[in-house]
Design a protein around this motif. Sequence first.
Motif, short mmCIF file in Angstrom:
data_model
loop_
_atom_site.label_atom_id
_atom_site.label_comp_id
_atom_site.label_asym_id
_atom_site.label_seq_id
_atom_site.Cartn_x
_atom_site.Cartn_y
_atom_site.Cartn_z
N ARG A 1 39.59 50.94 6.46
CA ARG A 1 40.91 50.93 7.10
C ARG A 1 41.07 49.73 8.02
NH1 ARG A 1 40.76 56.25 10.49
NH2 ARG A 1 42.48 56.61 9.08
N ARG A 2 39.94 49.14 8.44
CA ARG A 2 39.99 47.96 9.29
C ARG A 2 38.75 47.11 9.03
NH1 ARG A 2 42.28 46.22 14.49
NH2 ARG A 2 40.93 44.56 15.26
N ILE A 3 38.97 45.80 8.98
CA ILE A 3 37.87 44.84 8.84
C ILE A 3 38.10 43.73 9.86
CG2 ILE A 3 36.87 43.06 7.35
CD1 ILE A 3 37.51 44.86 4.96
N ASP A 4 37.03 43.38 10.55
CA ASP A 4 37.01 42.20 11.42
C ASP A 4 35.87 41.34 10.89
OD1 ASP A 4 38.84 42.69 13.92
OD2 ASP A 4 37.82 44.60 13.52
N ASP B 1 31.69 56.24 10.85
CA ASP B 1 32.86 55.56 10.28
C ASP B 1 32.81 54.05 10.51
OD1 ASP B 1 33.45 55.38 12.99
OD2 ASP B 1 35.55 55.95 12.74
N GLN B 2 31.65 53.53 10.91
CA GLN B 2 31.51 52.10 11.17
C GLN B 2 30.59 51.46 10.13
OE1 GLN B 2 31.03 51.08 15.45
NE2 GLN B 2 30.87 53.30 15.67
N VAL B 3 30.95 50.24 9.72
CA VAL B 3 30.13 49.49 8.78
C VAL B 3 29.97 48.06 9.30
CG1 VAL B 3 30.83 50.86 6.78
CG2 VAL B 3 32.09 48.77 7.34
N ALA B 4 28.88 47.43 8.87
CA ALA B 4 28.65 46.03 9.20
C ALA B 4 27.90 45.40 8.03
CB ALA B 4 27.84 45.90 10.48
N GLY C 1 33.53 46.83 10.13
CA GLY C 1 34.66 47.60 9.66
C GLY C 1 34.67 49.03 10.14
N ARG C 2 35.81 49.67 9.92
CA ARG C 2 36.02 51.08 10.20
C ARG C 2 36.46 51.76 8.91
NH1 ARG C 2 34.57 53.47 15.12
NH2 ARG C 2 34.83 51.89 16.71
#
Length: 132
Positions: free
Chosen positions: A117-120, A83-86, A108-109
């Motif tokens: 659902r989440r981006i940093d 569930d993690q992306v970069a 992201g998640r």
Amino acid sequence: MRTETPSTPRDDLADYLRSYVQEMAFGDEDPGVVTDRYHTPDIAWYSDGLQLDRERLTAHARPVRRTVTQCEVDVHDTLVCGDQVAARYTLIALARGRPVVTEIHMFGRLAPDGRLRRIDQLTRIVGAEERR
């Protein structure tokens, strides 16, 4: 208007980066529809410490659509693991007739349905002297 089924960020992260930017900047659809296609309703997007929720992401599209005349996304690296992306990419835009080049590092998640659902992200404007 889109005719094909869009891929989710889980399916093809590079396609998401290119499609989302093009649809938000130049699309005919309501920006909220575009936001919902790729992100969950509770999206938490942090860019250089500034938090954007769904409402702020959608509102951001309106001035972009007025000022940006060209936009290109050059994807350098992507990674999807569970569930993690970069991603590491460069956004090249022509806004008010002036080029703006931004390097972006995004983490992201994903939600179970493959939407974000989440981006940093950390961004850096690249000056003309650095592009030579």
